[in-house]
Write an enzyme that holds these catalytic residues in place. Structure first.
Site, PDB file in Angstrom:
ATOM      1  CD  GLU A 103      -2.970  -1.154   2.271  1.00 52.19           C
ATOM      2  OE1 GLU A 103      -2.981  -0.171   3.053  1.00 52.19           O
ATOM      3  OE2 GLU A 103      -3.771  -2.104   2.354  1.00 52.19           O
ATOM      4  NE  ARG A 157      -3.297   2.507   4.224  1.00 55.35           N
ATOM      5  CZ  ARG A 157      -3.504   2.177   5.483  1.00 55.35           C
ATOM      6  NH1 ARG A 157      -2.994   2.895   6.459  1.00 55.35           N
ATOM      7  NH2 ARG A 157      -4.228   1.131   5.783  1.00 55.35           N
ATOM      8  CB  ALA A 218     -11.634   1.762  15.936  1.00 56.06           C
ATOM      9  CG  ASN A 295     -14.428   2.016  12.872  1.00 58.95           C
ATOM     10  OD1 ASN A 295     -13.446   2.056  12.124  1.00 58.95           O
ATOM     11  ND2 ASN A 295     -14.488   1.180  13.900  1.00 58.95           N
ATOM     12  CG  ASP A 340     -15.692  -0.002   9.607  1.00 60.75           C
ATOM     13  OD1 ASP A 340     -15.032   0.928  10.113  1.00 60.75           O
ATOM     14  OD2 ASP A 340     -15.163  -0.934   8.971  1.00 60.75           O
ATOM     15  CE  LYS A 367     -13.656   1.786   5.732  1.00 58.54           C
ATOM     16  NZ  LYS A 367     -13.788   0.816   6.838  1.00 58.54           N
ATOM     17  CD1 TRP A 431      -6.627   0.415   1.542  1.00 63.14           C
ATOM     18  CD2 TRP A 431      -5.015   1.511   0.465  1.00 63.14           C
ATOM     19  NE1 TRP A 431      -6.093  -0.438   0.601  1.00 63.14           N
ATOM     20  CE2 TRP A 431      -5.095   0.210  -0.069  1.00 63.14           C
ATOM     21  CE3 TRP A 431      -4.063   2.397  -0.049  1.00 63.14           C
ATOM     22  CZ2 TRP A 431      -4.275  -0.236  -1.100  1.00 63.14           C
ATOM     23  CZ3 TRP A 431      -3.240   1.962  -1.086  1.00 63.14           C
ATOM     24  CH2 TRP A 431      -3.350   0.649  -1.597  1.00 63.14           C
TER      25      TRP A 431
END
Length: 599
Positions: A103, A157, A218, A295, A340, A367, A431
């Site tokens: 990523e 990332r 989370a 979230n 989420d 999202k 992402w």
């Protein structure tokens, strides 16, 4: 002048907070975005390193989004829509660490490429040849062997660079500064409580002489926060929590006291969530650091906060004073998040003409399936429109309040009835970075159409070291499920969107097989937009969306970037699954390097 505490702006349905400043007469409010009576621009930090990040020289790629506005746009145009068919491999380098998706977005400074691999592996390569200069492995085991609990893979990332330092966030919650030339460790800070279910997978950012880092976790039950550390010494400059803790312990700030009014029950037992695990941006003129929050913990609001509430500052964009981390304003993309639907997806800062008015905006596709345009100085809602084909949890965004218009079946916990909803918890965008092109005026967004069955867990028990979502999404549940609805849109696609009108201009659906799936995107001055898709690196005409070129780079593509050395433009992307072997791929016009394996 004295600074007045943060307060709720009740006249605006609590959509944002403001820092208000008292003038000579009590109650006189200065303009939003001002601090202690001075324009925010006067507060910015300069210096050679800061200036380099702000100006973002075209030949280099110095921060995650190339510039601090996070546009993932390069003005380089040697590789363009007329000669893209000449693009060939310049070099490739096998990343000697596998075990997770790639990523990373590489950085390039002074002819050296810096990037990360799985398990927080860091390396530096000669950007001309791909020869290794140094590598550093923190030796973090995976969860099965005693390593940290990580929601969604042992990924990373990318990095931040500043002056002579390289900064990396590690899976076990450490932030490390490495020497750019040697890779030797200069300082280390444990940014999370040791042994607890926090992790770091995102790239650090630089703002006002500090390195900024968040964390994840989370799903396991943690309390989110963002921390700034001095780039030279590693000393903590400030820390800002994203959700309130136990009121009995007192509040760290007025913003936390205000947030606690929107929570009910004993939310702090499971942490509350709100982890800032990915996205940041920095406006040096306004001296604001923008943070996307995650979230709730648990996901289900009826368990997390019995009695409801917006649960500030979950799933929100926060604007923080870069000098002290104080909250200036917020906008909550998903009030009282039940699904989420994080707002940790990449943001970018743009200057647009909207309805004949010049606006300084921040744009985000979180999202939840809606593309938001927000005034980045005040937090004012400008527009919000669906960018995915399948959005069933809300029918739209109320223009007057900036709040989602939820559908009757959306609150599965409050209804005590499960439902299939779109998007699912992986979101309509995750992402993978979107990009901007100032010539076309378009944002290039990797979209996915998803759905999931949501049902409240009736016998929830908080358990350390395990997911604590309070939501059934993968089987089980207390009742028979309804029939799964059909998705109306393609599984994945590239959407070109005009942020000024908040409308889609063109789209390119991903092909099944090699081209399925999404990586990140990057746009260039050569009228091109590049993206990873499945095992392919694809180049589109930035104006029309036509596919002009593609090549295989291995499954699980990350995000492309570009740079120039000795008058030659290069294009790089990380690609390759664990099975194929992760690899850094770099291309140039008339590149003739043989492909690995003789292909």
């Amino acid at each position: 002048m004295m600074q007045r505490p943060l307060r709720k702006d009740r006249s605006s349905n609590n959509r944002w907070l403001v820092v208000a400043v008292l003038g000579a007469l009590a109650g006189v409010v200065m303009p939003l975005g001002s601090f202690a009576g001075q324009p925010a621009a006067a507060q910015q930090s300069d210096g050679p390193g800061a200036l380099a990040l702000q100006e973002a020289a075209p030949e280099e790629w110095l921060t995650y989004g190339r510039d601090q506005a996070e546009t993932h746009y390069s003005p380089l145009d040697q590789i363009n829509s007329d000669n893209i068919d000449r693009l060939g491999l310049a070099w490739s380098w096998e990343i000697p660490k596998a075990g997770a998706r790639l990523e990373t977005t590489p950085l390039v400074s002074n002819g050296v490429m810096y990037a990360t691999g799985p398990h927080s592996f860091v390396f530096a390569l000669d950007a001309r040849t791909g020869e290794k200069i140094w590598q550093w492995d923190p030796g973090i085991p995976d969860e099965r062997n005693g390593g940290p609990s990580v929601c969604c893979g042992d990924v990373n990332r990318g990095l931040a660079i500043y002056e002579n330092h390289v900064f990396a966030g590690l899976l076990d919650g450490r932030l490390v500064a490495l020497d750019k030339g040697t890779g030797l460790v200069e300082w280390v800070q444990q940014t999370t409580p040791p042994g607890q279910d926090y992790s770091i997978t995102g790239a650090p950012r630089i703002a006002a002489g500090n390195v900024i880092i968040g964390n994840g976790g989370a799903e396991y039950g943690i309390r989110g926060y963002v921390t700034a550390y001095d780039t030279e010494t590693g000393e903590q400059a400030w820390r800002t929590y994203t959700v309130p803790g136990n009121p009995a312990d007192g509040f760290e700030s007025e913003a936390m006291r205000v947030a606690a009014e929107t929570w009910f029950g004993e939310w702090w037992v499971v942490g509350g969530g709100g982890s800032a695990w990915d996205t940041f941006a920095f406006d040096p003129e306004a001296n604001l650091v923008y943070v996307g929050t995650g979230n709730g913990a648990p996901w289900n609001r009826d368990i997390r906060s019995p009695g409801g509430g917006d649960n500030l500052y979950l799933s929100s964009i926060l604007a923080l004073n870069a000098d002290d981390g104080e909250l200036v304003w917020y906008y909550q993309t998903t009030p009282g998040d039940d699904w989420d639907y994080t707002a940790t997806q990449p943001m970018m800062l743009l200057d647009l003409t909207i309805d004949g008015r010049e606006r300084n905006v921040i744009v985000q596709a979180p999202k939840n399936g809606f593309f938001f345009v927000i005034d980045r100085l005040t937090g004012e809602f400008i527009s919000g429109e669906a960018y995915a084909d399948d959005v069933t949890w809300a029918s739209g965004i109320d223009q007057a309040t900036g709040r989602p218009i939820e559908t009757p079946e959306a609150r599965y916990g409050m209804n005590r009835q499960g439902a299939y909803l779109s998007p699912g918890p992986t979101g309509a965008h995750n992402w993978r970075p979107m990009s901007w092109n100032p010539t076309t005026g378009l944002v290039y967004l990797p979209v996915q159409n998803t759905q999931s069955y949501y049902e409240m867990v009736t016998d929830f028990r908080y358990t350390l070291g395990q997911w604590n979502t309070g939501t059934t999404i993968r089987g089980g549940g207390s009742r028979a499920r309804p029939e799964r609805p059909e998705l109306t849109g393609p599984r994945t696609l590239l959407s070109a969107r005009d942020p000024a009108t908040n409308r889609e201009v063109w789209r390119a659906a991903s092909e099944e097989g090699f081209g399925a799936g999404n990586g990140g995107t990057m746009s260039t001055g050569g009228n091109l937009v590049f993206r990873g898709s499945g095992s392919l690196l694809i180049a589109h005409d930035a104006t029309t969306g036509e596919v002009l070129w593609q090549t295989e780079v291995g499954g699980g593509t990350a995000t492309p970037m570009t740079y120039e050395l000795d008058g030659v433009q290069y294009l790089s992307i990380a690609g390759g699954s664990t099975r194929e072997g992760p690899r850094m791929w770099t291309f140039r016009l008339d590149g003739m390097a043989p492909r690995p394996g003789g292909n």
